[in-house]
Design an enzyme around this catalytic site. Structure first.
Site, short mmCIF file in Angstrom:
data_model
loop_
_atom_site.label_atom_id
_atom_site.label_comp_id
_atom_site.label_asym_id
_atom_site.label_seq_id
_atom_site.Cartn_x
_atom_site.Cartn_y
_atom_site.Cartn_z
CB SER A 13 -25.10 28.22 8.16
OG SER A 13 -24.46 28.31 9.42
CG ASN A 14 -25.36 28.85 2.94
OD1 ASN A 14 -26.41 29.46 2.76
ND2 ASN A 14 -24.22 29.45 3.25
CE LYS A 55 -18.44 30.29 6.86
NZ LYS A 55 -19.57 29.36 6.56
CB VAL A 109 -16.69 29.60 3.74
CG1 VAL A 109 -17.79 28.59 3.46
CG2 VAL A 109 -15.42 28.90 4.25
#
Lengths: 329, 329, 329, 329
Positions: free
Chosen positions: A79-80, A198, A241
């Site tokens: 997402s980052n 995750k 993460v």
């Protein structure tokens, strides 16, 4: 309980040397990859242009220091990584560039999730071709009202069946509005090509339950954020993460070490000091906050693609305070 | 108050003959399109294959009957069009095919929203080239935590600045987890190339407030679902984009007529009978429900792309009941 | 459709002359009360003391003007009456005082809901004894996770069985975090002593569905707020309990009249101007906002009991703006 | 790190011998009570009657076994005590009875929260008089839209100012729909008569942040449920109020011991086996589930007051499975 020194070499042995030679489940080798450890979700560098929604993919150079801390690897296109703003070819190019820039003996987990099952399969295969060690597949979410356990099990099973590399489930309700249900995770954990998950939701009771109910599988859970990293280790997660690891990589790895070696009191003190900075670069200020702090720490953060906006001066001040008040700036 | 006959011709005059000759705001003509009326959001036909996530784009033929009811036009690539499952070229192909299949004097509103501002601009321009009369642009949502009013105003302003066709804002919180804020709508209503909004949230107080606060602009609001269509007309909306109109098109247009001619008692009775069928093909059973009922009504619904799953037998039974108990099957 | 003049007398005839002589379902008469019309939910006047959490019950005098507008009656001990802050005896005293202060030919609906079924029954019986015409019973909510349809049906059935006065269901999710499910409402509508419902949720599709599915019962729905009053009338509601009617009583009654006589265009214009003031005295600034505006309009608002706090100067300014910008101050 | 034996006596010394002799902050002694350790939230026993909403307060006898496990004390009138269903005098009677039934050297934390500040003050004073060692004060919640940090700080400050016994903050969003904000907690931690907090929300990042930001105060955090007890210890909590301890008291105390003595691997294994049983007696089946399992374990659970309903046979079966599948039945 392992002592710190022992642990260090064990971890190196376990998760590093397995390295990239995964070969793929589909090819019949049946090897699983060990995904334990800390991963920064790499941001995507853009070169600023006058027209901010035209920002081009910038030069991709992972900061040198990252090779000196004991990161397990890198997550690319999480997402980052602003993946929803990239074209398919940009997504592959980013994976390819990071592969070349990073140490050979670290893992590259590539976010390959798309809304349709078919597109996800294709993206996963392509990412394997450009060097990803494993695919991290976010839940499809636009039709979340119909994303039952059955639909999600179907989706992930297809992807894992056809992926040449191991698959990591990825649940991030802050972005998707959807929690991958525990029963679906338990079912999917039995797939030979699904190696872990995750979980970015922050509900460690849920993380504990998933670890508990998949204990007979070789299934590994990664915490999706540094804010609940220690608690996740306590419940049985094997790594994280962590956006924060883009700037405080050594500290997040230190927290990992303290947890893995049973030094809980020191771990707690360090964890406490990471909660606010972590919140600042995730739910509070998002990627614009993360890129800004990267700039301040001497890395290249740079601009985001539109519609993401730069921080306001007041937001920048609050961001700075979240780091200074905890002794990191 | 207008009588039914008068109204009919007025509506034809107003919204039909303006038709497609919009020319575009960017080209300097400054004309605005009248988007009043009822639009079915067209589903995308796929041909079933053994491998359900490989479903190919099927033959696109709008049912004949649609030309006989007084639809204002068609929405293509709205949420019901499974647009997140299509490639960019498929999205354009679908618009092109519907353009050719539909009557010349009806409007084609094309959903051109993407996550990034740049991609949305490009898709909007391309959709204009293949024949869209206006672009319906959904809010970007993956980074909803950062989608402030300022960010959304920036996004839509860029898109409207560069779009050769008028832009319709589109807020659909059930899919996006995000309401386009009223203050952003009011600001955007002043843009000469933004002509209106489709609001699918179902909060008619909000719809009334938007109509009230944009009354000095030439800004039109469409209800995003047949369940609150009558209430939206009461508050000042001028039409609706209604999934239910794919099967009960005549009835939805009849409800429009009753509202526009002030026959509120009859409108209420008809509206009541549409609430459950409408819920069935939207929040309750989604696109799989809509396509199934299309099959039952003699249109081509066909399969959905994965990860959307077919209805279970129990769901089919409930779907049927929602229509039969209201006298539609 | 009825003309304005006809309607006026009809409404007077229907809902006023039935008046208070309800007798009670339990007494075997089986009469139902007509609850159509507009009700202000009366605030509870406290006399300011130095110690703000000790505020005593103040003098209770309904403003004279209320007798001149065509209110159907008053709601006492609704959410706006700060009922959770009153002792049982204070709750009864407030009902008793309003009964004496108000015109004899208007209805007094008393909020008698408590968390336990037993306490609700006792409070309902007591309120009947001090003059309530009907009991408005909010959903119990502290254990909302267990408040299934079955539990709520059980609760309301017991209360209605034992109440000497008719019961009105009351759903207000902003306070309770709980929507009384439609299926429970439909079941409960068949109880001879349950005459209607106040729905404050603002989802008019739901209101329409409830009216539709209870159409064979003598069941009446009241909108719980002035913001969606017109839309509720359009969908079949027969009135409203509107905080805003405490200060704009004539205007809310005017909106009622316009809706009931089919003057929808004028109704829409008036409705539009009431949305922001209504939001200001409900979700935006709550009871402190309502009491402040009552002070400004020349009624007695006075202080709230703690922990409710007075508005800040900035909030007061915004409150004033919501009224001035719509022409009410 | 302390060894198990050392820890045991330390804990006894720390939290037990301080015992009940708190004296009260208001009386000028300024002593604080140590609330570390495990507390079962005691259920309220009712005797079944034909009319289930008339259930009388039953005989109150704490099971003998509780004196043999190292509980820190008991919580009376927490959410599991059905306090919203009791009259004020019943609430006091329950506290009084438990006080007499329980060992003298354990703490009694009494839930004294009401909606108004004044009622909360009065209830707190009364509970001190009947023997409570500390007051556990739930957030007021009916007007949650106005329960800002400022309002909550005001509320708790008044209560703590006037309470003769120490105050414990209590945040339980599943029941109240409200999280006591971290900034309010930090401010309140400085009050000399506020000694800690029970947090039932399950967000351990938040718990860690509260511990971190109150580290200079003598402020103690208790986990509100056994599901995240171990994680809370990891983050710095000092104990827990655990519904599950009503039946698995020895096991929850064992988990406490493992955490406090740094035996994290064994703690994790035990924690894992407690997650599902804990969920079963809290969010999944609530108090009816807790009382049913108490019956099965040979304690007196008995009926709940209406509107809480008994479990269905299917729910009973699922409840049983949650215990058997983890080896507890």
């Amino acid at each position: 309980m392992l002592g710190p020194q022992v642990w260090s070499s064990v971890r190196q042995g376990l998760s590093r040397s397995l390295s990239r030679n995964v070969g793929g489940w589909a090819s019949g080798e049946g090897k699983k990859v060990d995904i334990a450890g800390i991963y920064p979700p790499v941001t995507t560098p853009f070169t600023a242009t006058a027209e901010e929604n035209l920002h081009k993919l910038g030069t991709f150079s992972l900061p040198r220091c990252w090779s000196t801390v004991s990161l397990a690897g890198f997550v690319v296109q999480g997402s980052n990584g602003e993946f929803p703003f990239l074209t398919s070819s940009e997504r592959l190019e980013v994976v390819s560039r990071v592969r070349q820039a990073m140490p050979k003996n670290r893992l590259l987990l590539a976010g390959s999730g798309c809304e349709s099952t078919q597109a996800t399969v294709e993206m996963t295969v392509s990412m394997a071709q450009v060097g990803a060690d494993a695919a991290m597949v976010v839940t499809p979410c636009y039709y979340r009202g119909r994303m039952s356990s059955a639909a999600l099990i179907h989706h992930y099973t297809k992807v894992a069946d056809l992926s040449p590399i191991p698959v990591v489930l990825y649940s991030v309700p802050a972005n998707t509005g959807l929690d991958l249900p525990v029963d679906a995770v338990v079912t999917l954990s039995q797939h030979p090509n699904i190696v872990g998950m995750k979980d970015s939701g922050g509900d460690v009771t849920r993380i504990g339950l998933i670890v508990h109910k998949t204990r007979k599988q070789d299934f590994q859970v990664l915490a999706g954020s540094a804010g609940f990293l220690m608690a996740s280790y306590a419940l049985g997660a094997v790594g994280g993460v962590c956006a924060l690891a883009n700037v405080l990589g050594a500290q997040v790895c230190q927290l990992e070490r303290l947890c893995c070696t049973g030094q809980w009191e020191d771990a707690q003190k360090l964890q406490h000091r990471l909660i606010e900075p972590n919140a600042a670069v995730t739910q509070r200020f998002g990627i614009p906050g993360l890129k800004k702090i990267m700039d301040w720490f001497g890395y290249y953060g740079g601009p985001c693609r539109a519609p993401l906006q730069e921080l306001s001066p007041a937001e920048e001040e609050a961001l700075r305070m979240d780091f200074t008040s905890n002794g990191w700036l």
